[in-house]
Design an enzyme around this catalytic site. Sequence first.
Site, short mmCIF file in Angstrom:
data_model
loop_
_atom_site.label_atom_id
_atom_site.label_comp_id
_atom_site.label_asym_id
_atom_site.label_seq_id
_atom_site.Cartn_x
_atom_site.Cartn_y
_atom_site.Cartn_z
N GLY A 72 0.65 -1.18 0.08
CA GLY A 72 0.01 -0.03 -0.03
C GLY A 72 0.90 1.32 -0.07
N ASN A 152 -7.81 4.02 8.84
CA ASN A 152 -7.42 2.48 9.37
C ASN A 152 -7.58 2.45 10.78
OD1 ASN A 152 -5.50 4.81 8.52
ND2 ASN A 152 -4.14 4.13 9.89
N GLN A 180 -7.69 0.01 3.54
CA GLN A 180 -8.42 -0.82 4.65
C GLN A 180 -10.00 -1.03 4.08
OE1 GLN A 180 -7.54 -1.63 7.38
NE2 GLN A 180 -5.74 -0.46 7.66
N GLY A 201 -2.58 -5.64 -0.22
CA GLY A 201 -2.81 -7.07 -0.18
C GLY A 201 -3.09 -7.65 1.48
N HIS A 202 -2.12 -7.19 2.30
CA HIS A 202 -2.32 -7.76 3.57
C HIS A 202 -3.53 -7.37 4.57
CE1 HIS A 202 -0.06 -4.68 6.33
NE2 HIS A 202 -0.03 -4.00 4.97
N THR A 238 10.88 -7.35 -11.62
CA THR A 238 10.34 -8.76 -12.16
C THR A 238 9.24 -9.06 -11.19
OG1 THR A 238 12.66 -9.32 -12.88
CG2 THR A 238 10.93 -11.04 -12.14
N CYS A 325 1.42 1.73 13.36
CA CYS A 325 2.57 2.65 13.10
C CYS A 325 2.87 3.86 14.18
CB CYS A 325 2.34 3.66 11.75
SG CYS A 325 1.61 2.29 10.57
C1 LIG Z 1 -4.90 3.27 5.07
C2 LIG Z 1 -3.53 2.69 4.94
N1 LIG Z 1 -2.92 3.19 3.75
C3 LIG Z 1 -1.64 2.55 3.43
C4 LIG Z 1 -1.14 1.51 4.41
C5 LIG Z 1 0.38 0.89 3.96
O1 LIG Z 1 0.05 -0.33 3.35
P1 LIG Z 1 1.53 -1.35 3.66
O2 LIG Z 1 1.61 -1.44 4.89
O3 LIG Z 1 1.09 -2.47 2.53
O4 LIG Z 1 2.59 -0.34 2.81
C6 LIG Z 1 -1.81 1.18 5.37
C7 LIG Z 1 -1.48 -0.01 6.11
O5 LIG Z 1 -1.10 0.05 7.45
C8 LIG Z 1 -3.16 1.79 5.62
O6 LIG Z 1 -3.93 1.42 6.60
#
Ligand SMILES: Cc1ncc(COP(=O)(O)O)c(C=O)c1O
Length: 384
Positions: A72, A152, A180, A201-202, A238, A325
């Site tokens: 993301g 988030n 999200q 993805g996660h 790749t 974070c």
């Molecule tokens: C709203 C939002 N944007 C971006 C991200 C960042 O994604 P990634 O952890 O795959 O870099 C997150 C993940 O914490 C998120 O919650």
Amino acid sequence: MGDPIYLDNNATTPIHPWVVAAIEPYLHGHPGNPSSSHAPGLEAAAAVAAARGEVADLLGCHPDEVVFTGGGSEADNLALKGVAWAHRHRGRHLVVSAVEHPAVLETARFLAREGWDITVVGVDRTGRVQPEAVTAALRDDTVLVSVMHSNNETGTINPIAEIATAAHARGALVHTDAAQSTGKVPIRVDDLGVDLLTVAGHKLHAPKGIGALFVRRGVILEPVIHGAGHEGGRRAGTENVPWIVGLGAACALAASEGLDAYATRVRPLRDRLHELLAAAIPGLVLNGHPEHRLPNTLNVSVPGVLGRRILEACPEVAASTGSACHEGDDVVSGVLGAMGVPPEVAHGALRLTLGLLTTAEEIEVAGAALVRAVAQVRAAARVR
Ligand SMILES: Cc1ncc(COP(=O)(O)O)c(C=O)c1O
């Protein structure tokens, strides 16, 4: 004690068994590089193409509008920097919201150091960005508006279609970070009217380290990663074939049953957890919009108590106090601060987020454990 009950799905989701099954053959075999013209290469290219189709189906876009990224954050960086660098002749102004993820906010700050003017639009008490506030921020030289689809920390969902209409009326492009939202609520790029959209993805039961950026046909981007012509010349490198296959499978799962499961099973479980907590914890405050909110997200505050202390007293539950974070300190979450949540309430925030694998039994056990932990922390505070 066994593993804690996992209620931190907005930080990251476990890989769904269905997704694991889709990825596995690409870990054990299928060694080809999708750019190679021999049989293993063609096989890998076909797997990437199939996954691109699955992502496109979920978003309602053309497969060639999907750019795979390393997550993301990279998708957000590509959206903001890619548009800013390719369109600098048109203007030097960007609009973002105050509650964006650091992947957007820090990228905007980076662009500010390159001479861009950034307007940060505030949110209301529920964490929503008002379209009128975006309209007021727009200028003739606004190149891009970036407002997240859902937050988030609180799960609050923004009125992106209205924001996009307002921005387009002034000639600006629109990006939304749907990291999200994707897989939890319907996300169709034409309904939203956006030009760029981030997927991580996660957050939808695929692995960490894979994401995608939807880039509407005709929108020109400068790549962030230069190199060979992968991803239509928009992201060199790749392809991460197994993880791309995993993201495709997660999107297919979302389309076939995941979105329904969030609406009909996860939302009631989230509401049951809220009910358990509200019934036993006097003064509990909901942070976020009561209705325009992700079906899996419950952000509540126990006023006068540190959320961190509650989680320390509750090893039965793995959850978070704010965004993962920003954790590890008692600084008020920037999101809750922007919403005007008073510090004594914001300090008591707990972010409890469910996923497709959360069970009804887990919710009952987690609710009871959290109630016990709050009572314990409140009692300890009285003794002191
Ligand atoms: C709203 C939002 N944007 C971006 C991200 C960042 O994604 P990634 O952890 O795959 O870099 C997150 C993940 O914490 C998120 O919650």
